[in-house]
Design an enzyme around this catalytic site. Structure first.
Site, PDB file in Angstrom:
ATOM      1  CG  ASP A  42      -2.000   1.174   1.214  1.00  0.00           C
ATOM      2  OD1 ASP A  42      -2.491   1.475   0.034  1.00  0.00           O
ATOM      3  OD2 ASP A  42      -1.967   2.001   2.037  1.00  0.00           O
ATOM      4  NE  ARG A  51      -5.573   4.033  -5.548  1.00  0.00           N
ATOM      5  CZ  ARG A  51      -6.120   4.155  -4.147  1.00  0.00           C
ATOM      6  NH1 ARG A  51      -5.388   3.988  -2.987  1.00  0.00           N
ATOM      7  NH2 ARG A  51      -7.393   4.515  -4.101  1.00  0.00           N
TER       8      ARG A  51
HETATM    9  N1  URA Z   1      -7.732   6.033   2.503  1.00  0.00           N
HETATM   10  C1  URA Z   1      -6.835   4.879   2.070  1.00  0.00           C
HETATM   11  O1  URA Z   1      -5.985   4.674   2.851  1.00  0.00           O
HETATM   12  N2  URA Z   1      -6.806   4.705   0.733  1.00  0.00           N
HETATM   13  C2  URA Z   1      -7.702   5.103  -0.042  1.00  0.00           C
HETATM   14  O2  URA Z   1      -7.772   4.742  -1.435  1.00  0.00           O
HETATM   15  C3  URA Z   1      -8.646   6.148   0.108  1.00  0.00           C
HETATM   16  C4  URA Z   1      -8.700   6.518   1.344  1.00  0.00           C
END
Ligand code: URA
Length: 468
Positions: free
Chosen positions: A177, A184
């Site tokens: 992530d 992203r």
């Molecule tokens: N919060 C997150 O951690 N990820 C997202 O994609 C949107 C909000």
């Protein structure tokens, strides 16, 4: 947005995988299987897939959509991309809250200490600014010395001492992530239900939570603008988290204006400290009563799911008591101190705030603040210097926007609508121009929007998804 596409099986579990094939497959609208999704998440985490290929895959996934199976596989693969936290040794139920992203959305600084003060453990893994929304970690780092990148042992020690800890993804903790989130943000691939679900839940599931409360934003400042997409996201996240063994509810909440008065970094922390100090705002369109109310509602659910209250309403009352008697404030201060933050900056909140340049934007006509394009306001905040232009850039802790009049407030021409705090004087003009375009003043007051809409439990989520 492909919601019903089914996952195909690949020829063999041993066939070598190549990122170029996976990108092409997704680009052409085919569903990926668990192994292919796992390959992407692992490659993002360990650096074996270069950023250009990950970015291409993200764009293909954004355009083509991820099926329920793909979303579930990506969530679990991202969760498993690093080490996991086990809260069992805390001797308490571990419960957290996560928002789908908003402007001025600072409830984490309130709900974490509120729930912890009521006896649940809150191991919170958060993110940085994403798109037009601010980041919990960037806001916390406005406190000099506050460390967000803790080791798992440090995370556990803070949780044992304070009951709550707010940390970042690291190369050890949900590294997939960490990489995909930042990519992203740079490639306009944020607003996709499957990608949002996997990003949020990978962090939450890696924290080993017993229960989770999701705050799914709706309205002009939400990543997903249509109500049906917000409902789908809520149902998707609840069903995915429940399938992974975490009891979860999702509340649809209003983001048709910034939450509370402040949007930035330090000014958001300061707004929360004032609330934790019991400076209760009046229930009015000018005040930040909405921030207090939403935080108590979310904390009430956390306390209920953590087994400390028979209902969310009882949880709300317990949270309100923890706010009133200073117990939540004590947890917050202890947590900041335990993570290296200098708590002396809270002695005088205004004195610590040293923006490079300030400008008051006055109402250009008399009337009611009718509509706010909250996404545009989020970009205005970012342009003050509070957010990043490029990945890895530092953010200005003192930049941001303070809103004096909120939706429904009556304003007279020349009265202050907002104060812009920017890093440098040259950075004032753009946010001021955005503000003027994004706020509509009208002769009639707008329709009130409820702060909290639908609530999705597991049963609601299953029913919703089976009807799609
Ligand atoms: N919060 C997150 O951690 N990820 C997202 O994609 C949107 C909000």
């Amino acid at each position: 947005m492909t919601r019903t596409q089914r996952t195909q099986t690949t020829d063999s579990a041993t066939t070598p995988l190549h990122m170029i094939d996976i990108i092409r497959k997704k680009r052409d609208g085919e569903a990926l299987d668990t192994r292919e999704i796992g390959f992407v998440a692992a490659g993002a985490a360990n650096g074996s897939i270069p950023a250009d290929q990950l970015a291409a895959w993200l764009m293909a996934a954004w355009i083509r959509g991820l099926s329920l199976d793909e979303t579930r596989a990506l969530t679990l693969a991202m969760r498993d991309s690093g080490e996991k936290f086990s809260p069992a040794q805390l001797g308490k139920q571990a419960v957290d809250k996560h928002s789908s992203g908003g402007v001025g959305d600072k409830t984490s600084f309130l709900v974490a200490p509120l729930a912890a003060a009521c006896g649940v453990a809150v191991p919170m893994i958060s993110g940085r600014a994403l798109g037009h929304t601010g980041g919990t970690l960037d806001k916390l780092e406005a406190i000099p010395g506050y460390r967000t990148a803790l080791t798992l042992a440090e995370f556990e020690a803070v949780l044992k001492r304070c009951g709550a800890s707010i940390v970042s993804q690291t190369p050890e903790l949900v590294p997939a992530d960490r990489v995909l989130y930042a990519l992203r943000d740079r490639t306009a691939t944020v607003e996709n239900p499957g990608l949002i679900c996997a990003s949020i839940l990978s962090k939450k599931l890696a924290a080993g939570l017993n229960a989770l409360v999701l705050d799914v934003k709706t309205g002009s400042g939400a990543f997903l603008r249509k109500m049906e997409d917000c409902e789908f996201l809520a149902a998707l996240m609840v069903a995915t988290a429940e399938a992974a063994g975490t009891r979860t509810v999702a509340l649809l909440t209003d983001m048709s204006q910034p939450l509370g008065r402040a949007a930035g970094n330090w000014i958001e922390v300061a707004e929360c400290v004032e609330l934790l100090r019991g400076q209760t705002p009046p229930r009015s369109p000018e005040s930040n009563f909405d921030l207090r109310e939403l935080s108590l509602i979310l904390a009430g659910w956390m306390i209920h799911l953590g087994g400390k209250a028979k209902s969310p309403q009882e949880g709300y009352s317990l949270a309100e008591a923890a706010l009133a008697d200073g117990a939540a404030l004590a947890v917050f201060m202890k947590m900041v101190d335990a993570q290296g933050g200098d708590v002396s900056v809270f002695d005088d909140l205004a004195a610590f705030h040293k923006p490079g340049a300030t400008q008051v934007v006055e109402a250009w006509e008399s009337g009611f603040v009718a509509e706010m394009d909250t996404t545009a306001l989020g970009w205005a905040v970012q342009r003050t210097g509070a957010g990043r232009e490029k990945a890895g850039e530092p953010v200005d802790p003192h930049a941001g926007i303070l809103f004096h009049a909120r939706r429904g407030a009556e304003v007279k021409r020349g009265e202050p609508l907002a104060t812009i705090y920017a890093t440098r004087a040259e950075l004032l003009a753009e946010p001021a121009a955005i503000l003027r375009r994004a706020i509509r003043v009208s002769k009639t007051p707008p329709h009130a929007v409820p702060l909290v809409g639908k609530v999705f439990t597991r049963a609601d989520a299953e029913e919703y998804l089976s009807s799609k």
